[in-house]
Design a protein around this motif. Structure first.
Motif, mmCIF file in Angstrom:
data_model
loop_
_atom_site.group_PDB
_atom_site.id
_atom_site.type_symbol
_atom_site.label_atom_id
_atom_site.label_comp_id
_atom_site.label_asym_id
_atom_site.label_seq_id
_atom_site.Cartn_x
_atom_site.Cartn_y
_atom_site.Cartn_z
ATOM 1 N N ASN A 514 0.830 45.450 -2.936
ATOM 2 C CA ASN A 514 1.114 46.498 -4.105
ATOM 3 C C ASN A 514 -0.339 46.665 -4.753
ATOM 4 O O ASN A 514 -0.630 47.950 -5.154
ATOM 5 N N ASP A 546 -6.013 43.677 -9.804
ATOM 6 C CA ASP A 546 -6.694 44.868 -9.062
ATOM 7 C C ASP A 546 -7.326 45.830 -9.928
ATOM 8 O O ASP A 546 -7.450 45.834 -11.285
ATOM 9 N N GLY A 550 -3.096 50.619 -12.858
ATOM 10 C CA GLY A 550 -2.291 49.689 -13.848
ATOM 11 C C GLY A 550 -1.001 49.941 -13.656
ATOM 12 O O GLY A 550 -0.337 51.111 -13.128
ATOM 13 N N ILE A 559 9.837 46.574 -13.674
ATOM 14 C CA ILE A 559 9.137 46.473 -12.308
ATOM 15 C C ILE A 559 9.890 45.575 -11.327
ATOM 16 O O ILE A 559 9.853 45.407 -10.110
ATOM 17 N N PHE A 564 13.610 49.332 -8.041
ATOM 18 C CA PHE A 564 12.710 50.097 -8.670
ATOM 19 C C PHE A 564 11.523 50.353 -8.018
ATOM 20 O O PHE A 564 10.770 49.195 -7.625
ATOM 21 N N THR A 565 11.150 51.704 -7.605
ATOM 22 C CA THR A 565 9.794 51.862 -7.005
ATOM 23 C C THR A 565 9.320 53.124 -7.700
ATOM 24 O O THR A 565 10.101 54.030 -8.227
ATOM 25 N N THR A 566 7.955 53.410 -7.617
ATOM 26 C CA THR A 566 7.386 54.566 -8.089
ATOM 27 C C THR A 566 6.787 55.313 -6.816
ATOM 28 O O THR A 566 6.120 56.390 -6.964
ATOM 29 N N LYS A 567 7.154 54.674 -5.657
ATOM 30 C CA LYS A 567 6.300 55.181 -4.495
ATOM 31 C C LYS A 567 7.099 55.990 -3.743
ATOM 32 O O LYS A 567 8.448 56.254 -3.897
ATOM 33 N N GLY A 572 8.067 52.986 -0.322
ATOM 34 C CA GLY A 572 8.664 51.852 -1.105
ATOM 35 C C GLY A 572 10.132 51.700 -1.299
ATOM 36 O O GLY A 572 10.901 52.633 -1.117
ATOM 37 N N LEU A 573 10.666 50.220 -1.097
ATOM 38 C CA LEU A 573 12.016 49.995 -1.234
ATOM 39 C C LEU A 573 12.357 49.578 -2.662
ATOM 40 O O LEU A 573 13.648 49.531 -3.143
ATOM 41 N N GLY A 574 11.469 49.135 -3.492
ATOM 42 C CA GLY A 574 11.714 48.627 -4.558
ATOM 43 C C GLY A 574 12.025 47.018 -4.689
ATOM 44 O O GLY A 574 12.810 46.633 -5.587
ATOM 45 N N LEU A 577 9.191 43.096 -5.708
ATOM 46 C CA LEU A 577 8.891 42.179 -6.871
ATOM 47 C C LEU A 577 10.306 41.559 -7.341
ATOM 48 O O LEU A 577 10.422 40.539 -7.614
ATOM 49 N N PHE A 602 -0.884 40.435 -12.128
ATOM 50 C CA PHE A 602 0.312 39.630 -12.135
ATOM 51 C C PHE A 602 -0.176 38.139 -12.014
ATOM 52 O O PHE A 602 -1.075 37.530 -11.474
HETATM 53 P P1 ADP Z 1 7.979 48.675 -3.891
HETATM 54 O O1 ADP Z 1 6.286 48.132 -3.644
HETATM 55 O O2 ADP Z 1 8.560 48.983 -2.673
HETATM 56 O O3 ADP Z 1 7.777 49.987 -4.588
HETATM 57 P P2 ADP Z 1 7.818 46.550 -5.560
HETATM 58 O O4 ADP Z 1 8.780 45.729 -6.171
HETATM 59 O O5 ADP Z 1 6.839 45.673 -4.721
HETATM 60 O O6 ADP Z 1 8.473 47.743 -4.949
HETATM 61 O O7 ADP Z 1 7.294 47.279 -6.861
HETATM 62 C C1 ADP Z 1 7.872 47.874 -7.682
HETATM 63 C C2 ADP Z 1 7.003 49.032 -8.758
HETATM 64 O O8 ADP Z 1 6.103 48.299 -9.513
HETATM 65 C C3 ADP Z 1 6.153 49.917 -7.691
HETATM 66 O O9 ADP Z 1 6.692 50.981 -7.115
HETATM 67 C C4 ADP Z 1 5.101 50.219 -8.624
HETATM 68 O O10 ADP Z 1 5.448 51.123 -9.538
HETATM 69 C C5 ADP Z 1 4.743 49.114 -9.521
HETATM 70 N N1 ADP Z 1 3.791 48.064 -9.158
HETATM 71 C C6 ADP Z 1 3.866 47.159 -8.462
HETATM 72 N N2 ADP Z 1 2.643 46.518 -8.361
HETATM 73 C C7 ADP Z 1 1.823 47.327 -9.227
HETATM 74 C C8 ADP Z 1 0.234 47.002 -9.022
HETATM 75 N N3 ADP Z 1 -0.656 46.069 -8.642
HETATM 76 N N4 ADP Z 1 -0.138 48.145 -9.746
HETATM 77 C C9 ADP Z 1 0.542 49.297 -10.218
HETATM 78 N N5 ADP Z 1 2.083 49.222 -10.265
HETATM 79 C C10 ADP Z 1 2.427 48.217 -9.363
#
Ligand code: ADP
Length: 612
Positions: A514, A546, A550, A559, A564-567, A572-574, A577, A602
């Motif tokens: 991530n 990182d 953010g 998150i 839940f994903t913003t990718k 991303g599968l969400g 986390l 984190f």
């Molecule tokens: P995915 O990676 O498949 O989207 P995750 O559960 O790993 O699913 O992450 C969920 C969401 O959390 C990401 O889509 C992102 O929006 C946010 N996220 C996770 N780690 C970070 C990070 N280091 N910086 C910014 N956003 C993050």
């Protein structure tokens, strides 16, 4: 709210039948309705039986009381009669000693002497208040009597056939109840022998007692009083129609005797029909009698009078207070219903408790089953998420393996050249890096194999958190290198915790990937991993920071939610986390996120493993 359905139906049927109970009953299935009906019937029958039993008991009790009271009264009546008789018992004996009376029996009686005797007996009779006094000679002929003035005078009549005379002649005394053959008036004859100085029988002095006063006195009460002789014939009664009734069947021999002694003379005797309904004691019972006034039930008390051979009877109509019996019936029915409802209440409680117990057990079983299913599903999800991550890393990993293979092929060509030229020493030197690369590749593929394996859930081994970070970094090294990420590692070693190494590595791979994704388009890529003791005692804290963009404030709360994903789709599968969060919590730790500086941070905490 629950009762709204019955109420509705009730109001629809209101015109035809009384509301709730009717509807409730009609709502039951036929078999249950029949059972309910039978139960109600049984309860009511029980109440009726209990009431009937109580009434019988109350009656029995009241009658026993009444019988005891009547028995007491009977003794009083008996005593009065006995006293009356006793008062006159000595009279004939005393008169038998009178010289004038004795001398009257010595020879034939002159009219003057008889007159004097009559007057004397009349006088004594008046003074003693007996009914009649008479003097019988040795043949039973009345030589003098107090009633000499009356037309029914005894004088001149012979009473030699009367049992009291025969008894007196034989035993010196006699007693006999009889209807007077001359007067027609019944009475009790008490007699005593008159003897000369030598003790020879001269005649009998007789006193007759009538009981008109007694009968009158007895007639004042409500009770019926009867006096019967040894044969069971009633000769005194305080109510008309009861006299000269036979209480017992009379044998022929007794009838002959009655005729001979003319005891009841011309009085007709008739049997008194009766049968005992209930016996309280030998002398006390409830009897149904066909009396002169019709058939009725009587409490019948008897008192034997041993000296006379008679029996005194008291007959009383049982008086039961309707109120008492009604109260007894109500009390019994009430008690019965209370007991029934108490029983039903306890039975219901017991059934409810059993039902609750059963549903609790069922619930526990279901929860257990669901928990098992959930765990299986969760294990599957963890594995799927891991394999998904591995899939996404596979291109980089293949590249990571492919690159050294190309280098090695070149190095092998160099080696061959060196050997061709006999430069053995240089060839040996060139083997070193080749060996190192092969060892590294073996370590990488070996670890990949381990990581891809499905680890059993609930595994808890002692492990060093820093070593877990090392392994995760090893798998992601190609990306770090290719994307030009600078890393700062500040890790306490060893940081022992207890858990599943592969699962914790999965968490770290998720966090690191991530971070790499977040910094992909950033000119400055800087990643920090720290392991240090947490502020919470006996805990390690691992932070991954990182220099990406953010986490948007509005996403911070979501998150860790699954899916839940913003990718972009495909990236991303969400699940990363969400799965990581579950793994950390299962291991007894916490996982949280915040923003620090430019990027995200984190933080993972885990309890320190102190046991060696
Ligand atoms: P995915 O990676 O498949 O989207 P995750 O559960 O790993 O699913 O992450 C969920 C969401 O959390 C990401 O889509 C992102 O929006 C946010 N996220 C996770 N780690 C970070 C990070 N280091 N910086 C910014 N956003 C993050």
């Amino acid at each position: 709210m629950r009762s709204s359905a019955p109420e509705l139906r009730c109001s629809q049927r209101m015109l035809r039948c009384p509301p709730v109970p009717c509807v409730l009953v009609t709502m039951l299935p036929t078999s249950r309705r029949a059972r309910l009906f039978i139960s109600v019937l049984l309860i009511l029958a029980g109440a009726v039986l209990a009431a009937g039993w109580a009434v019988r008991q109350a009656e029995r009790h009241a009658m026993a009381d009444d019988a005891a009271r009547a028995g007491g009264q009977l003794v009083l009546y008996g005593n009065t009669l006995q006293t009356l008789i006793e008062r006159y018992r000595a009279l004939p004996a005393v008169l038998a000693l009178d010289p004038e009376i004795r001398s009257a029996l010595l020879g034939p009686v002159s009219p003057e002497a008889q007159d004097a005797l009559n007057r004397r007996l009349e006088k004594i009779n008046g003074a003693a208040q007996s009914s009649t006094l008479e003097l019988l000679d040795r043949n039973g002929l009345a030589v003098g009597a107090s009633n000499w003035r009356l037309p029914s005078s005894y004088v001149g009549h012979n009473y030699g056939f009367r049992p009291y005379f025969l008894q007196t002649k034989a035993q010196g005394v006699g007693r006999f109840y009889a209807v007077g053959v001359t007067s027609g008036i019944p009475g009790y004859f008490l007699s005593n022998a008159v003897t000369n100085d030598a003790g020879e029988f001269l005649g009998a002095m007789v006193v007759k007692l009538e009981f008109p006063d007694l009968e009158r006195e007895w007639g004042q009460g409500d009770d019926l009083l009867l006096l019967s002789d040894a044969k069971g014939i009633v000769f005194i009664a305080n109510q008309s129609g009861w006299r000269y009734r036979e209480l017992l069947p009379i044998p022929a021999s007794d009838r002959a005797e009655l005729a001979a002694t003319r005891q009841y003379d011309k009085q007709p005797l008739s049997p008194l029909q009766s049968h005992v309904l209930r016996e309280f004691s030998g002398t006390s019972h409830l009897t149904r009698i066909e009396g002169p006034d019709g058939t009725a039930d009587y409490l019948w008390e008897s008192l034997p009078m041993a000296a006379e051979g008679w029996t005194l009877h008291l007959l009383r109509k049982p008086q039961l207070l309707a109120e008492d019996t009604r109260n007894a019936a109500l009390a019994a029915a009430g008690t019965w219903l209370t007991l029934v409802f108490l029983g039903l209440f306890l039975y219901q409680r017991w059934r409810l408790a059993r039902l609750r117990q059963r549903s609790r057990e069922e619930l526990e079983r279901l929860v257990e089953e669901r928990t098992r299913d959930l765990r299986t599903a969760q294990d599957g999800l963890v594995q799927s998420a891991k394999l998904a991550a591995l899939g996404q890393m596979s291109a980089a990993l293949a590249h990571e393996i492919n690159q050294p293979l190309t280098t090695q092929r070149m190095q092998l060509a160099t080696l061959r050249l060196l050997l061709d030229h006999g430069r053995i020493d240089d060839a040996y030197k060139a083997l070193g890096p080749l060996d190192q690369q092969l060892t590294r590749m073996a370590a990488l593929t070996g670890h990949l194999k381990t990581f891809a394996r499905k680890s059993p859930s609930g595994l808890r081994e002692r492990l060093d958190l820093a070593a877990v970070v090392d392994q995760a970094l090893l798998l992601l090294e190609p990306r770090f290198r290719d994307e030009g990420v600078s890393t700062v590692l500040d890790m306490a070693r060893p940081a022992f915790v207890r858990g599943d190494a592969i699962r914790l590595e999965q968490v770290l791979i998720n966090l690191l990937r991530n971070a790499l994704d977040a910094m992909r388009d950033k000119p400055v890529k800087r990643l920090e991993v720290r392991i240090e003791p947490d502020s919470k005692p006996q805990h390690w804290r691992l932070t991954v920071s990182d220099s990406g963009d953010g986490i948007a404030e509005e996403h911070l709360a979501s998150i860790f939610d699954p899916f839940f994903t913003t990718k972009p789709v495909g990236d991303g599968l969400g699940l990363g986390l969400a799965v990581s969060y579950a793994i950390v919590h299962e291991t007894g730790g916490t996982l949280s996120a915040d923003n620090q500086g430019d990027g995200a941070r984190f933080t993972l905490t885990l309890p320190t493993e102190t046991e060696a």
